[in-house]
Design a protein around this motif. Structure first.
Motif, PDB file in Angstrom:
ATOM      1  N   PHE A  56       2.586  -6.216   1.101  1.00  0.00           N
ATOM      2  CA  PHE A  56       2.086  -5.057   1.696  1.00  0.00           C
ATOM      3  C   PHE A  56       3.043  -3.906   1.479  1.00  0.00           C
ATOM      4  O   PHE A  56       3.189  -3.016   2.385  1.00  0.00           O
ATOM      5  CB  PHE A  56       1.845  -5.417   3.185  1.00  0.00           C
ATOM      6  CG  PHE A  56       0.846  -6.369   3.706  1.00  0.00           C
ATOM      7  CD1 PHE A  56      -0.263  -6.514   2.748  1.00  0.00           C
ATOM      8  CD2 PHE A  56       0.981  -7.430   4.248  1.00  0.00           C
ATOM      9  CE1 PHE A  56      -1.370  -7.615   2.987  1.00  0.00           C
ATOM     10  CE2 PHE A  56       0.126  -8.723   4.643  1.00  0.00           C
ATOM     11  CZ  PHE A  56      -0.891  -8.556   3.843  1.00  0.00           C
ATOM     12  N   THR A  57       3.667  -3.893   0.234  1.00  0.00           N
ATOM     13  CA  THR A  57       4.600  -2.825   0.012  1.00  0.00           C
ATOM     14  C   THR A  57       3.659  -1.737  -0.029  1.00  0.00           C
ATOM     15  O   THR A  57       2.754  -1.708  -0.996  1.00  0.00           O
ATOM     16  CB  THR A  57       5.228  -3.131  -1.262  1.00  0.00           C
ATOM     17  OG1 THR A  57       6.089  -4.272  -1.190  1.00  0.00           O
ATOM     18  CG2 THR A  57       6.172  -2.101  -1.471  1.00  0.00           C
ATOM     19  N   PRO A  58       3.952  -0.607   0.478  1.00  0.00           N
ATOM     20  CA  PRO A  58       2.928   0.452   0.531  1.00  0.00           C
ATOM     21  C   PRO A  58       2.874   1.369  -0.615  1.00  0.00           C
ATOM     22  O   PRO A  58       3.562   1.644  -1.391  1.00  0.00           O
ATOM     23  CB  PRO A  58       3.526   1.555   1.814  1.00  0.00           C
ATOM     24  CG  PRO A  58       5.009   1.133   1.747  1.00  0.00           C
ATOM     25  CD  PRO A  58       5.338  -0.232   1.389  1.00  0.00           C
ATOM     26  N   GLN A  59       1.420   1.410  -1.079  1.00  0.00           N
ATOM     27  CA  GLN A  59       0.962   2.447  -2.175  1.00  0.00           C
ATOM     28  C   GLN A  59       0.479   3.529  -1.289  1.00  0.00           C
ATOM     29  O   GLN A  59       0.138   4.605  -1.593  1.00  0.00           O
ATOM     30  CB  GLN A  59       0.048   1.684  -2.932  1.00  0.00           C
ATOM     31  CG  GLN A  59       0.490   0.414  -3.842  1.00  0.00           C
ATOM     32  CD  GLN A  59      -0.601  -0.359  -4.641  1.00  0.00           C
ATOM     33  OE1 GLN A  59      -1.716  -0.420  -4.212  1.00  0.00           O
ATOM     34  NE2 GLN A  59      -0.270  -0.935  -5.837  1.00  0.00           N
ATOM     35  N   ALA A  60      -0.522   3.140  -0.215  1.00  0.00           N
ATOM     36  CA  ALA A  60      -1.079   4.164   0.627  1.00  0.00           C
ATOM     37  C   ALA A  60      -0.910   3.231   2.011  1.00  0.00           C
ATOM     38  O   ALA A  60      -1.442   2.359   2.291  1.00  0.00           O
ATOM     39  CB  ALA A  60      -2.431   4.421   0.365  1.00  0.00           C
ATOM     40  N   LYS A  61      -0.474   4.128   3.230  1.00  0.00           N
ATOM     41  CA  LYS A  61      -0.255   3.260   4.330  1.00  0.00           C
ATOM     42  C   LYS A  61      -1.268   3.327   5.152  1.00  0.00           C
ATOM     43  O   LYS A  61      -2.510   4.080   5.132  1.00  0.00           O
ATOM     44  CB  LYS A  61       0.798   4.164   5.279  1.00  0.00           C
ATOM     45  CG  LYS A  61       2.306   4.398   4.586  1.00  0.00           C
ATOM     46  CD  LYS A  61       3.147   4.839   5.384  1.00  0.00           C
ATOM     47  CE  LYS A  61       4.571   4.983   4.791  1.00  0.00           C
ATOM     48  NZ  LYS A  61       5.654   5.626   5.535  1.00  0.00           N
ATOM     49  N   LEU A  62      -1.432   1.988   5.749  1.00  0.00           N
ATOM     50  CA  LEU A  62      -2.870   1.702   6.844  1.00  0.00           C
ATOM     51  C   LEU A  62      -3.151   2.783   7.638  1.00  0.00           C
ATOM     52  O   LEU A  62      -3.976   3.342   7.906  1.00  0.00           O
ATOM     53  CB  LEU A  62      -2.655   0.201   7.148  1.00  0.00           C
ATOM     54  CG  LEU A  62      -3.712  -0.219   8.171  1.00  0.00           C
ATOM     55  CD1 LEU A  62      -3.862  -1.859   7.746  1.00  0.00           C
ATOM     56  CD2 LEU A  62      -3.285  -0.042   9.542  1.00  0.00           C
ATOM     57  N   SER A  63      -2.080   3.316   8.474  1.00  0.00           N
ATOM     58  CA  SER A  63      -2.145   4.158   9.303  1.00  0.00           C
ATOM     59  C   SER A  63      -2.792   5.476   8.714  1.00  0.00           C
ATOM     60  O   SER A  63      -3.435   6.218   9.578  1.00  0.00           O
ATOM     61  CB  SER A  63      -0.654   4.519  10.047  1.00  0.00           C
ATOM     62  OG  SER A  63       0.221   4.940   9.082  1.00  0.00           O
ATOM     63  N   GLN A  64      -2.523   5.936   7.875  1.00  0.00           N
ATOM     64  CA  GLN A  64      -3.002   7.081   7.115  1.00  0.00           C
ATOM     65  C   GLN A  64      -4.555   6.932   7.078  1.00  0.00           C
ATOM     66  O   GLN A  64      -5.317   7.724   7.192  1.00  0.00           O
ATOM     67  CB  GLN A  64      -2.492   7.411   5.734  1.00  0.00           C
ATOM     68  CG  GLN A  64      -1.206   8.221   5.973  1.00  0.00           C
ATOM     69  CD  GLN A  64      -1.307   9.685   6.372  1.00  0.00           C
ATOM     70  OE1 GLN A  64      -0.863   9.845   7.558  1.00  0.00           O
ATOM     71  NE2 GLN A  64      -1.637  10.366   5.439  1.00  0.00           N
TER      72      GLN A  64
END
Length: 273
Positions: free
Chosen positions: A216-224
């Motif tokens: 789950f290394t961020p490419q686009a954050k879940l919270s976004q």
């Protein structure tokens, strides 16, 4: 007329997207609230004072509005706002800036920062058509395609629609992989079969192995994306039942501690009791 070589480019917001844009556009100045990310400046004022074209890569339209209303802008500047925000607020901001002689484009990006670095994103732009044409060559530096979708606020509207479908594709993939696990299917083979089937979507290529490997290394954050889903629900005058369920899944994943993780971590909300 297009952006000229002697016109300087700046970035406000040097997170994943802003940093990628700096690399692809050759921007000279970049500012962020985190001083470790700043490039060639000590304040946001430095960017607004010295740059002719300024990209905003900020969390939402509230932050973008606050930054622009505090900025010392000058007539003729072009503001390219990549933030996914409230369409009505972005339209109002465009009208406010136009009264000050400043051009504003809400230029939302379909794709991740990693895809932007490969020139594999679509830019959906709201604002004056003439200003869009002026920036077309600049968009081509980081996007496979840019499309003008209407007046200010239209880019934000189109981003919410595309993100609705994209997010549901991602949630459907997560549920499908979780279901396959419960059926004792081998997950990499399952992903390969789905790619070959009528169930295929491009999200399988970017998020499938991340879900399986729990990377789950961020490419686009879940919270976004949770923020985006809330914007969709607030902007709609009709029920969006699938998006409402998606919101609940994302909120559960955030509660489990995955808000800053990649949005593929939505699978944890399905796998966890």
């Amino acid at each position: 007329m297009s952006i000229q070589p002697n016109q300087s480019i700046g970035i406000i917001g040097m997170g994943l997207m802003g940093s990628a844009l700096m690399r692809m556009t050759g921007a000279e100045r970049g500012w962020d609230v985190d001083p470790r990310r700043c490039a060639g400046v000590t304040s946001a004022d430095d960017v607004f004072e010295h740059c002719d074209v300024i990209f905003l890569c900020l969390p939402n339209s509230d932050v973008a509005s606050r930054v622009l209303r505090e900025a010392k802008l000058h007539a003729g500047q072009i503001i390219i706002d990549t933030s996914t925000g409230d369409p009505a607020e972005m339209a109002a901001l465009g009208a406010e800036l136009a009264a000050r002689g400043v051009h504003y484009l809400d230029a939302t990006v379909s794709g991740s920062s990693a895809q932007l670095l490969q020139r594999d994103v679509l830019v959906m732009v709201g604002g004056e058509a003439a200003v869009f044409e002026q920036c077309r060559e600049l968009f081509a530096k980081f996007a496979r395609e840019a499309v003008h979708v209407g007046p200010c606020g239209s880019g934000a509207k189109m981003k919410l629609v595309t993100n609705l479908v994209l997010g549901l594709n991602r949630a459907a993939l997560a549920e499908g992989l979780a279901f396959a696990q419960q059926l004792d299917l081998e997950l990499l083979q399952t992903l390969d079969v789905m790619r070959r089937s009528m169930a295929y979507s491009r999200i399988m290529d970017t998020k499938g192995e991340k879900m399986i490997m729990q990377d789950f290394t961020p490419q686009a954050k879940l919270s976004q994306h949770l923020k985006d889903v809330r914007l969709m629900l607030a902007a709609s005058s009709i029920p969006l039942p699938l998006s409402e369920t998606h919101r609940q899944l994302l909120e559960k994943a955030e509660m489990l501690g995955f808000g800053d993780a990649d949005n593929s971590a939505v699978i944890k909300a399905i796998l966890e009791p």
